[in-house]
Design a protein around this motif. Structure first.
Motif, short mmCIF file in Angstrom:
data_model
loop_
_atom_site.label_atom_id
_atom_site.label_comp_id
_atom_site.label_asym_id
_atom_site.label_seq_id
_atom_site.Cartn_x
_atom_site.Cartn_y
_atom_site.Cartn_z
N GLY A 153 44.83 46.30 36.72
CA GLY A 153 45.38 44.93 36.69
C GLY A 153 44.34 43.86 36.92
N LEU A 154 43.24 44.26 37.51
CA LEU A 154 42.20 43.29 37.85
C LEU A 154 41.73 42.52 36.62
N ALA A 155 41.76 43.22 35.46
CA ALA A 155 41.36 42.55 34.20
C ALA A 155 42.24 41.31 33.97
N ASP A 156 43.53 41.37 34.48
CA ASP A 156 44.42 40.20 34.34
C ASP A 156 44.48 39.38 35.62
N GLY A 157 43.58 39.69 36.55
CA GLY A 157 43.51 38.90 37.78
C GLY A 157 44.54 39.26 38.84
N VAL A 158 45.16 40.46 38.73
CA VAL A 158 46.17 40.82 39.74
C VAL A 158 45.86 42.15 40.44
N VAL A 159 46.40 42.28 41.63
CA VAL A 159 46.37 43.56 42.35
C VAL A 159 47.83 43.94 42.63
N GLU A 160 48.02 45.24 42.94
CA GLU A 160 49.39 45.69 43.20
C GLU A 160 49.62 45.87 44.70
N ILE A 161 50.71 45.32 45.20
CA ILE A 161 51.02 45.49 46.62
C ILE A 161 52.35 46.21 46.73
N GLU A 170 54.64 44.97 43.69
CA GLU A 170 54.57 43.64 43.07
C GLU A 170 53.13 43.37 42.67
N ASN A 171 52.97 42.70 41.53
CA ASN A 171 51.62 42.28 41.15
C ASN A 171 51.38 40.88 41.70
N ILE A 172 50.26 40.73 42.40
CA ILE A 172 49.95 39.46 43.05
C ILE A 172 48.55 39.03 42.60
N ALA A 173 48.38 37.74 42.37
CA ALA A 173 47.06 37.24 41.97
C ALA A 173 46.04 37.58 43.06
N VAL A 174 44.85 37.97 42.63
CA VAL A 174 43.82 38.41 43.59
C VAL A 174 43.61 37.39 44.69
#
Ligand code: ATP
Ligand code: MG
Length: 598
Positions: free
Chosen positions: A563-571, A580-584
């Motif tokens: 997901g980092l490629a889209d600027g998100v991490v998973e929590i 949930e995907n959250i912006a880095v």
């Protein structure tokens, strides 16, 4: 994780039966050193310390002060209270090089009593509550279930010292309240139940049970709020019956009726009962069970117990309640009398034993050569009429009236407690359940203070014996109970209050950026005051990393991956499994509020 002293295991340990034992070993929290003896690894120690800290805070909140005794103790104080002997095989005894006797303490009443005696001498010094969190040693017959029943384990034990009963009541109530708070903070649903004081002596006592199928303690409760340990349940005693018009007892030949079942059949054939009560049932018979008690001195004493024939004798209940009838206090052995015991009692005719002051073959409850201790179930009250053994082979007596035809040395809570039995306080029928004893509080009274002469001067300058309470929580057992209460088939799921870390950061995949971002997040979270586990292992597959994160059971998992490629991490929430995907750049705040918010 690349540096943490940890190896997770895929396989359950072979000796493990319960989930907490399997998971705590597989997740690298504990390692077995010997049967019932465990080593604490870094993650386990972190959980243990958190549990201890909660206990410390609540003890401190009721004004108890922490001390720390040695576990290795001399024999003498335990000799003075007779527990050196009473404790039986449960005590680890050893000798020093000079041959002097020592023990590894199973509990510390003696030492606390002596310490207070050493330093305090006036009513002005009381009330006082002292506690410690310390290793205890008991050579348990069946160390099992990992930390749940260890031979070395950690207990928080406290002791209260008061001048009078009112003071003891207050100290007891304070501890009771603190215990309820401790278990609430741990998130363990624990039920206080009435208990018997057992070998400890003393009067009022309650256990804090964590209800679970794997528990070794059976307890009962009613819908109306009664709860008691099976040993402590009291029987609803029927009213006495006027027997002035009861017909005389008569002896009938009842050949080949050595069991209750055969006896009931024979009774219904030989002397059928007429009227509303219907045919005879096992409840109309009086069964006399011969038991052998091994006293703390090693001596063997025969005791006969009379119970209604539809009830079984529960040896644990007998053991818990027979103390006051025995010549000496302490741990006893109890079993059904064997052939050799019975041979020595020539007046006891196996299968046909009955009480019988008014019978020819008077055996029980009567003065004479064969005087044996005869105790009965509390349901056997004056005026009740029984079919029972006539103390002659092939003969039973009918209409033997309690209080008229026979007497007894005392009553004892001794029969099996069944679902459906009435609660003693009238709060409805009982249901049975199993639980683990997490804590135990006792009003000890003056037993230890008397034995060790702990006295203080009262207001009038008179020496009075101090009255004491003793209060224990199983700390290592609490860690196991928490694991029992908080896991799924993938692993542990710690409540935040005791979790070994607040957040488990996982770097999944390859790219350098993934690892750099994960490392940065771990550092930022740590700087924000959170406790972080960071899985930085470079050549470990995502499956293994996620599997380990789920096994370890940290409540929140933060994954940095594709997901980092889209600027998100998973929590991900470990308990609900929701992700949930959250912006880095929002991740740290998000996690911090998740941790603090709960
Ligand atoms: P049990 O009936 O389970 O053997 P106990 O009644 O002998 O326990 P206490 O002397 O009341 O235990 O000790 C206080 C507390 O210490 C218990 O409530 C329990 O939580 C804990 N504890 C006792 N024995 C053990 C053990 N062998 N392993 C772990 N914890 C224990
Ligand atoms: Mg106990």
């Amino acid at each position: 994780m690349s540096q943490l002293f940890l190896r997770t295991l895929r396989e359950d340990p072979v000796d493990a039966e319960v989930a907490s034992h399997k998971l705590l070993v597989r997740a690298g929290y504990i390692r077995r050193a010997a049967p019932g003896i465990y080593t604490w690894l870094p993650l386990g120690l972190s959980v243990l310390r958190k549990v201890e800290e909660i206990i410390r805070q609540e003890m401190s909140a009721i004004g108890a002060q922490e001390v720390h005794f040695p576990a290795l103790l001399p024999r003498e104080p335990y000799e003075a209270t007779n527990r050196w002997t009473e404790y039986g095989e449960g005590l680890f005894r050893l000798q020093d090089r000079k041959g002097a006797d020592y023990l590894l303490a199973p509990t510390h009443e003696e030492m606390f009593t002596l310490l207070v005696k050493d330093l305090f001498s006036s009513y002005k010094d009381l009330p006082l509550s002292l506690y410690q969190i310390q290793n205890k040693y008991r050579d348990e017959a069946r160390p099992r279930a990992g930390l749940l029943r260890g031979r070395e384990f950690i207990m928080k034990d406290s002791y209260s010292f008061d001048i009078d009963e009112a003071g003891l009541d207050a100290s007891y109530a304070a501890h009771r309240g603190a215990y309820l708070k401790i278990f609430a903070r741990l998130g363990l649903e624990v039920l206080p139940v009435s208990a018997t004081a057992g070998a400890m002596g003393g009067s009022k006592s309650e256990e804090f049970l964590f209800p679970t199928e794997i528990g070794e303690d059976t307890f009962v409760r009613s819908a109306g709020g009664y709860a008691a340990n099976v040993e402590a349940v009291t029987t609803v005693v029927p009213a006495e019956i006027d027997f002035s018009a009861a017909p005389a007892a008569r002896v009938l030949d009842t050949p080949d009726t050595p069991t209750i079942e055969t006896l009931v059949d024979a009774a219904n054939q030989l002397a059928p009962r007429t009227g509303d009560d219907g045919p005879w049932t096992a409840a109309d018979t009086l069964k006399n069970v011969v038991l052998a008690v091994t006293l703390p001195t090693g001596e063997r004493q025969i005791v006969v117990i009379g119970v209604p024939g539809d009830r079984a004798v529960d040896l644990k209940r007998v053991e818990a309640n027979i103390g006051s009838y025995l010549p000496i206090a302490g741990e006893i052995g109890l079993e059904a009398a064997n052939e050799a015991d019975l041979k020595k009692q020539s007046l006891l005719v196996k299968g046909y034993i009955g009480p019988g002051q008014s019978l020819d073959a008077a055996v029980l409850g009567s003065e004479g050569a064969a005087k044996l201790l005869y105790l009965v179930d509390p349901r056997i009250v004056a005026g009740t009429s029984w079919i029972t053994g006539a103390n002659a082979a092939g003969q039973h007596v009918f209409g033997l009236v309690a209080g008229r035809d026979f007497s007894w040395d005392g009553t004892i809570e001794c029969t099996d407690v069944r679902a459906g039995d009435p609660a003693p306080d009238g709060s409805g029928p009982l249901e049975t359940a199993r639980g683990i004893e997490m804590g135990h509080i006792f009003q000890l009274g003056r037993k230890y203070a008397e034995a060790l002469e702990l006295k203080v001067l009262d207001q009038n300058g008179k020496q009075v014996t101090v009255t004491m309470g003793s209060y224990g929580v199983g700390v290592t057992r609490a860690v196991a109970a928490l694991a029992e209460a908080n896991h799924d088939d993938k692993g542990l799921i710690w409540p935040r209050a005791v979790a070994p870390a607040d957040i488990h950061v996982v770097a999944v995949g390859r790219g350098e950026e993934i690892f750099a971002t994960a490392a940065q997040l771990a550092e930022d979270l740590s700087a924000a005051g959170l406790n972080v586990i960071y899985d930085d292992r470079p050549k470990v597959s995502p499956g293994v990393k996620f599997g380990d994160a789920e096994l370890l059971g940290v409540p929140t998992i933060l994954a940095v991956g594709r997901g980092l490629a889209d600027g998100v991490v998973e929590i991900k929430d470990r308990r609900s499994g929701e992700a949930e995907n959250i912006a880095v750049d929002k991740a740290v705040d998000y996690v911090v509020s998740a941790v603090r918010g709960q």
